[in-house]
Design a protein around this motif. Structure first.
Motif, PDB file in Angstrom:
ATOM      1  N   LYS A 152     -13.985   6.378 -47.071  1.00 14.73           N
ATOM      2  CA  LYS A 152     -13.567   5.092 -47.625  1.00 14.73           C
ATOM      3  C   LYS A 152     -12.065   5.013 -47.840  1.00 14.73           C
ATOM      4  O   LYS A 152     -11.444   3.970 -47.665  1.00 14.73           O
ATOM      5  CB  LYS A 152     -14.311   4.853 -48.942  1.00 14.73           C
ATOM      6  CG  LYS A 152     -14.082   3.482 -49.541  1.00 14.73           C
ATOM      7  CD  LYS A 152     -14.922   3.309 -50.792  1.00 14.73           C
ATOM      8  CE  LYS A 152     -14.707   1.934 -51.412  1.00 14.73           C
ATOM      9  NZ  LYS A 152     -15.497   1.773 -52.661  1.00 14.73           N
ATOM     10  N   ASP A 153     -11.460   6.151 -48.217  1.00 11.47           N
ATOM     11  CA  ASP A 153     -10.040   6.129 -48.544  1.00 11.47           C
ATOM     12  C   ASP A 153      -9.147   6.496 -47.367  1.00 11.47           C
ATOM     13  O   ASP A 153      -7.941   6.630 -47.518  1.00 11.47           O
ATOM     14  CB  ASP A 153      -9.751   7.060 -49.728  1.00 11.47           C
ATOM     15  CG  ASP A 153     -10.087   8.515 -49.420  1.00 11.47           C
ATOM     16  OD1 ASP A 153     -10.701   8.763 -48.366  1.00 11.47           O
ATOM     17  OD2 ASP A 153      -9.733   9.386 -50.241  1.00 11.47           O
ATOM     18  N   SER A 154      -9.722   6.685 -46.170  1.00 17.84           N
ATOM     19  CA  SER A 154      -8.900   7.058 -45.023  1.00 17.84           C
ATOM     20  C   SER A 154      -9.014   6.062 -43.875  1.00 17.84           C
ATOM     21  O   SER A 154      -8.764   6.396 -42.722  1.00 17.84           O
ATOM     22  CB  SER A 154      -9.289   8.464 -44.526  1.00 17.84           C
ATOM     23  OG  SER A 154     -10.619   8.460 -44.054  1.00 17.84           O
TER      24      SER A 154
ATOM     25  N   LYS B 221      -9.538  -1.177 -45.534  1.00 19.52           N
ATOM     26  CA  LYS B 221     -10.607  -1.780 -46.322  1.00 19.52           C
ATOM     27  C   LYS B 221     -11.322  -2.868 -45.526  1.00 19.52           C
ATOM     28  O   LYS B 221     -12.505  -3.115 -45.714  1.00 19.52           O
ATOM     29  CB  LYS B 221     -10.029  -2.393 -47.605  1.00 19.52           C
ATOM     30  CG  LYS B 221      -9.586  -1.400 -48.645  1.00 19.52           C
ATOM     31  CD  LYS B 221      -9.053  -2.127 -49.879  1.00 19.52           C
ATOM     32  CE  LYS B 221      -8.559  -1.154 -50.930  1.00 19.52           C
ATOM     33  NZ  LYS B 221      -7.980  -1.865 -52.107  1.00 19.52           N
TER      34      LYS B 221
ATOM     35  N   TRP C 202      -4.726   5.635 -38.989  1.00 20.66           N
ATOM     36  CA  TRP C 202      -5.754   6.082 -39.930  1.00 20.66           C
ATOM     37  C   TRP C 202      -6.546   7.281 -39.403  1.00 20.66           C
ATOM     38  O   TRP C 202      -7.341   7.865 -40.127  1.00 20.66           O
ATOM     39  CB  TRP C 202      -6.683   4.948 -40.324  1.00 20.66           C
ATOM     40  CG  TRP C 202      -7.424   4.263 -39.202  1.00 20.66           C
ATOM     41  CD1 TRP C 202      -8.518   4.724 -38.537  1.00 20.66           C
ATOM     42  CD2 TRP C 202      -7.119   2.975 -38.647  1.00 20.66           C
ATOM     43  NE1 TRP C 202      -8.922   3.810 -37.591  1.00 20.66           N
ATOM     44  CE2 TRP C 202      -8.086   2.715 -37.646  1.00 20.66           C
ATOM     45  CE3 TRP C 202      -6.143   2.007 -38.908  1.00 20.66           C
ATOM     46  CZ2 TRP C 202      -8.095   1.549 -36.889  1.00 20.66           C
ATOM     47  CZ3 TRP C 202      -6.157   0.838 -38.159  1.00 20.66           C
ATOM     48  CH2 TRP C 202      -7.113   0.616 -37.162  1.00 20.66           C
TER      49      TRP C 202
ATOM     50  N   CYS D 256      -3.953   0.634 -46.539  1.00 22.31           N
ATOM     51  CA  CYS D 256      -4.337   1.329 -47.780  1.00 22.31           C
ATOM     52  C   CYS D 256      -4.788   2.768 -47.548  1.00 22.31           C
ATOM     53  O   CYS D 256      -4.924   3.542 -48.504  1.00 22.31           O
ATOM     54  CB  CYS D 256      -5.460   0.552 -48.470  1.00 22.31           C
ATOM     55  SG  CYS D 256      -6.915   0.326 -47.407  1.00 22.31           S
ATOM     56  N   TYR D 257      -5.015   3.154 -46.306  1.00 20.32           N
ATOM     57  CA  TYR D 257      -5.515   4.502 -46.006  1.00 20.32           C
ATOM     58  C   TYR D 257      -4.443   5.579 -46.163  1.00 20.32           C
ATOM     59  O   TYR D 257      -4.761   6.769 -46.165  1.00 20.32           O
ATOM     60  CB  TYR D 257      -6.075   4.548 -44.578  1.00 20.32           C
ATOM     61  CG  TYR D 257      -5.097   4.108 -43.504  1.00 20.32           C
ATOM     62  CD1 TYR D 257      -4.146   4.984 -43.002  1.00 20.32           C
ATOM     63  CD2 TYR D 257      -5.111   2.808 -43.015  1.00 20.32           C
ATOM     64  CE1 TYR D 257      -3.241   4.584 -42.036  1.00 20.32           C
ATOM     65  CE2 TYR D 257      -4.217   2.394 -42.034  1.00 20.32           C
ATOM     66  CZ  TYR D 257      -3.287   3.288 -41.557  1.00 20.32           C
ATOM     67  OH  TYR D 257      -2.379   2.877 -40.600  1.00 20.32           O
TER      68      TYR D 257
ATOM     69  N   PRO E  88      -1.649   7.740 -48.279  1.00 20.00           N
ATOM     70  CA  PRO E  88      -1.524   8.133 -49.682  1.00 20.00           C
ATOM     71  C   PRO E  88      -0.099   8.025 -50.222  1.00 20.00           C
ATOM     72  O   PRO E  88       0.277   8.750 -51.142  1.00 20.00           O
ATOM     73  CB  PRO E  88      -1.985   9.591 -49.657  1.00 20.00           C
ATOM     74  CG  PRO E  88      -1.503  10.086 -48.332  1.00 20.00           C
ATOM     75  CD  PRO E  88      -1.622   8.914 -47.380  1.00 20.00           C
TER      76      PRO E  88
END
Length: 411
Positions: free
Chosen positions: A4-6, A9, A318, A362-363, A365
């Motif tokens: 989900k975080d890589s 969205k 990503w 958003c992927y 950091p």
């Protein structure tokens, strides 16, 4: 599947493909890329056999199938076999555009024996164009360094100076003196910021100031910059990094460069060293001093020159290896330069041009700043009213390099 975080969205749309999309994408594959292959023949002294293979590549692009990559001892051969597995026996125009372009440049190196021990090993097939680009921009380099020296001396105007250098980094591939409004050659100190803003469709430079100057990030040790072109654009990027280090905004900067020639003018580590050497031999004191500072940064470890095969792969941003992602997470700001790197950032996909930029990027950091002049039909984060306005005033706004984006995705 990505965690989900890589990954973005938003639902990931389809890739740009020449035979499906037509337009500039198709024009690039069937016209621009064959011309590039033939220019390699003209500008180098390769063997007849190599030239015949380059000509075959040029002819195949419009309707032929992908040629296989022969094992040339390059460290990325196995990776490319994996990348191309899904596209075997397909036409160039039928595979994702970003895959076609990145593989095209890798195949040129394969054909010209770039990695193969022998007569042509490590000969940059685009060296002539890179050298000419640097030499032709000498007047612009001198003018830039004179302007930068003015900004360096104005210790109370860090914000204005930084915005000016962001604009230079954005427009660096234009290689001209249009950033100055002064008519007289003797006075180029009048940097025309307003005229630049008129062609910037999204301008988050004020947010960058907050991040770097006003310390709104908890991490202030390093800025990373993913470089694009050698030549004047690289000089502009180095000037920006010089200012960031000179002002003490961060301790170190890391410049991410290509490990081999690609996209004709993309910068490698040896291009940075060549550029610094070229600047050292200038008759301009400001240019010499600039080169001396760069040398000192490299020697002291404040300016780190890094290369990685991810930057020449066909992967979306990503899909970055976890080790590279973790490395970038230590940065206070990641600057992504140029059109091809922007396409990687967005996966070279059919995003709605007004899609939320942050929801796509958003992927990563780390706060990510895209500095990009538009040269392809890939974009996001542009307000609908802005899109309507620019489309009416300039039908080719997506591809003619006249419009810019300064987009910050904060975390």
């Amino acid at each position: 599947m990505h965690s989900k975080d890589s990954a973005p969205k938003l639902d990931i749309p389809t890739s740009l493909i020449a035979s499906v999309d037509g337009g500039f994408t198709e024009h690039t594959v069937i016209n621009r890329m064959p011309n590039i292959a033939r220019r390699v023949i003209e500008e180098n002294d390769f063997s007849d056999e190599i030239n015949q293979s380059l000509e075959k590549l040029a002819n195949d692009l419009s309707s032929g199938n992908l040629l296989p990559l022969v094992d040339d001892t390059g460290v990325d051969v196995i990776a490319w076999q994996h990348y191309l597995h899904s596209y075997q026996a397909q036409r160039w125009v039928d595979i994702p555009w970003f895959v076609a372009e990145t593989y095209f440049y890798r195949l040129i190196l394969n054909i010209t024996n770039y990695f193969t021990p022998g007569e042509y090993q490590y000969i940059d097939p685009f060296k002539l164009q890179k050298s000419q680009g640097l030499e032709k921009s000498l007047d612009s380099i001198v003018a830039l360094c004179k302007q930068a020296s003015v900004w360096f001396s104005q210790t109370n105007s860090t914000e204005t100076s930084l915005i000016g250098l962001l604009y230079f980094s954005l427009w660096g591939n234009r290689v001209d003196l249009s950033l100055w409004s002064a008519i007289e050659d003797s006075d180029r100190s009048n940097f025309n910021i307003e005229s630049q803003q008129a062609h910037i469709l999204v301008d988050d430079s004020a947010k960058v100031i907050d991040l770097l100057v006003n310390k709104t990030s908890n991490k202030q040790n390093q800025v990373d910059l993913v470089a694009d072109n050698a030549g004047f654009e690289l000089v502009c990027d180095l000037c920006l990094l010089d200012f960031i280090l000179n002002r003490g905004l961060v301790d170190t900067v890391k410049l991410h460069l290509k490990p081999h020639p690609t996209f004709v003018s993309d910068a490698m580590i040896k291009d940075v060293h060549h550029t610094i050497d070229y600047l050292r031999n200038s008759s301009s004191l400001e240019v010499k001093n600039f080169a001396s500072r760069l040398q000192n940064y490299v020697a002291s470890g404040q300016l780190i020159l890094s290369e990685d095969y991810f930057w020449t792969s066909p992967l979306a941003f990503w899909e970055i290896p976890e080790s590279k992602r973790n490395e970038l997470s230590n940065s206070s700001l990641l600057i992504v330069k140029g059109d091809a790197n922007y396409r990687r950032l967005l996966g070279d996909r059919h995003w709605d041009y007004s899609s939320n930029f942050m929801d796509i990027v958003c992927y990563l950091p780390v706060p990510t700043l895209a500095l990009r002049t538009l040269k392809s039909e890939v974009a996001a984060g542009i307000p609908p009213l802005t899109i309507d306005k620019v489309a009416k005033s300039d039908p080719d706004w997506l591809t003619n390099g006249s419009w810019g984006l300064i987009q910050l995705a904060a975390i």
